[in-house]
Design a protein around this motif. Structure first.
Motif, PDB file in Angstrom:
ATOM      1  N   LEU A   9      -5.374   0.731 -11.968  1.00 42.99           N
ATOM      2  CA  LEU A   9      -6.705   1.206 -10.881  1.00 42.99           C
ATOM      3  C   LEU A   9      -7.624   0.101 -10.472  1.00 42.99           C
ATOM      4  O   LEU A   9      -8.147   0.124  -9.783  1.00 42.99           O
ATOM      5  N   VAL A  12      -5.935  -1.519  -7.595  1.00 45.07           N
ATOM      6  CA  VAL A  12      -6.168  -0.857  -6.344  1.00 45.07           C
ATOM      7  C   VAL A  12      -7.802  -0.727  -5.900  1.00 45.07           C
ATOM      8  O   VAL A  12      -8.166  -1.035  -4.618  1.00 45.07           O
ATOM      9  N   ALA A  24     -10.565   5.046  -5.876  1.00 41.71           N
ATOM     10  CA  ALA A  24      -9.301   4.001  -6.115  1.00 41.71           C
ATOM     11  C   ALA A  24      -8.273   5.109  -6.640  1.00 41.71           C
ATOM     12  O   ALA A  24      -6.962   5.044  -6.192  1.00 41.71           O
ATOM     13  N   ASP A  25      -8.787   5.857  -7.583  1.00 41.08           N
ATOM     14  CA  ASP A  25      -7.862   6.820  -8.347  1.00 41.08           C
ATOM     15  C   ASP A  25      -7.450   7.990  -7.425  1.00 41.08           C
ATOM     16  O   ASP A  25      -6.290   8.280  -7.234  1.00 41.08           O
ATOM     17  N   ALA A  28      -4.864   6.275  -5.050  1.00 42.78           N
ATOM     18  CA  ALA A  28      -3.631   6.021  -5.869  1.00 42.78           C
ATOM     19  C   ALA A  28      -2.753   7.365  -5.992  1.00 42.78           C
ATOM     20  O   ALA A  28      -1.657   7.497  -5.796  1.00 42.78           O
ATOM     21  N   ARG A  29      -3.470   8.226  -6.281  1.00 45.05           N
ATOM     22  CA  ARG A  29      -2.871   9.647  -6.564  1.00 45.05           C
ATOM     23  C   ARG A  29      -2.195  10.050  -5.461  1.00 45.05           C
ATOM     24  O   ARG A  29      -1.010  10.805  -5.346  1.00 45.05           O
ATOM     25  N   MET A  55       0.463   7.904 -13.406  1.00 45.03           N
ATOM     26  CA  MET A  55       0.845   7.633 -12.210  1.00 45.03           C
ATOM     27  C   MET A  55       2.394   7.991 -11.928  1.00 45.03           C
ATOM     28  O   MET A  55       2.985   8.338 -11.124  1.00 45.03           O
ATOM     29  N   THR A  78      -1.106  10.847   4.595  1.00 46.92           N
ATOM     30  CA  THR A  78      -2.332  10.288   3.473  1.00 46.92           C
ATOM     31  C   THR A  78      -3.740  10.790   3.827  1.00 46.92           C
ATOM     32  O   THR A  78      -4.599  11.243   3.307  1.00 46.92           O
ATOM     33  N   ASP A  93      -5.980   2.675   2.606  1.00 47.76           N
ATOM     34  CA  ASP A  93      -5.560   3.244   1.215  1.00 47.76           C
ATOM     35  C   ASP A  93      -4.175   3.011   0.669  1.00 47.76           C
ATOM     36  O   ASP A  93      -4.048   2.381  -0.414  1.00 47.76           O
ATOM     37  N   VAL A  97      -2.962   0.741  -2.371  1.00 45.57           N
ATOM     38  CA  VAL A  97      -1.965   1.116  -3.389  1.00 45.57           C
ATOM     39  C   VAL A  97      -0.695   0.461  -3.652  1.00 45.57           C
ATOM     40  O   VAL A  97      -0.052   0.184  -4.575  1.00 45.57           O
TER      41      VAL A  97
END
Length: 131
Positions: A9, A12, A24-25, A28-29, A55, A78, A93, A97
């Motif tokens: 994280l 990212v 960021a989380d 990423a998810r 992840m 996304t 994003d 990632v």
């Protein structure tokens, strides 16, 4: 060896220039869930093994894609999943990632991941030319 959650994280967050770890989380998810829907078999399992556990689970238990998304449609998908995102911010994003994913995977595994994806994903993973 798998990358630690905090390290993943942090990278990212830095690459995406996010103000918070939560941003960021979320990126990423979302990106990993969509990516997981496009990968199968040993490649998906190997990639998951190199990512932090939380992840990795997103990658291994994805929504199933009805058809492979072009890079442009991946970015649009996304944007649809991230509240307030536009295609431009979603492209940012995705690149933030996937470039960290590529670093965690290494060049050889990244090459095998790209073989399972439609043409053009190399740019999203941070490569300026096909690998």
């Amino acid at each position: 060896m798998a990358m630690r959650w905090e390290a993943f994280l942090s990278q990212v967050k830095e690459r995406g220039r996010y103000e918070t770890t939560e941003e960021a989380d979320r990126a990423a998810r979302t990106v990993l869930a969509l990516l997981g829907a496009h990968l199968v078999g040993e490649v998906r399992a190997e990639l998951a093994a190199r990512l932090p556990e939380g992840m990795a689970l997103l990658l291994l238990n994805p929504l199933q894609a009805h058809e492979p998304l072009s890079p442009e449609r991946f970015v649009r998908a996304t944007a649809a999943w991230i509240e307030g995102a536009t295609e431009r911010t979603a492209a940012w994003d995705v690149s933030a990632v996937l470039s960290v994913v590529s670093d965690a995977a290494g060049e050889e595994l990244t090459r095998r991941v790209l073989l399972q994806l439609p043409a053009g994903y190399d740019l999203l993973f941070g490569y300026s030319r096909p690998v």
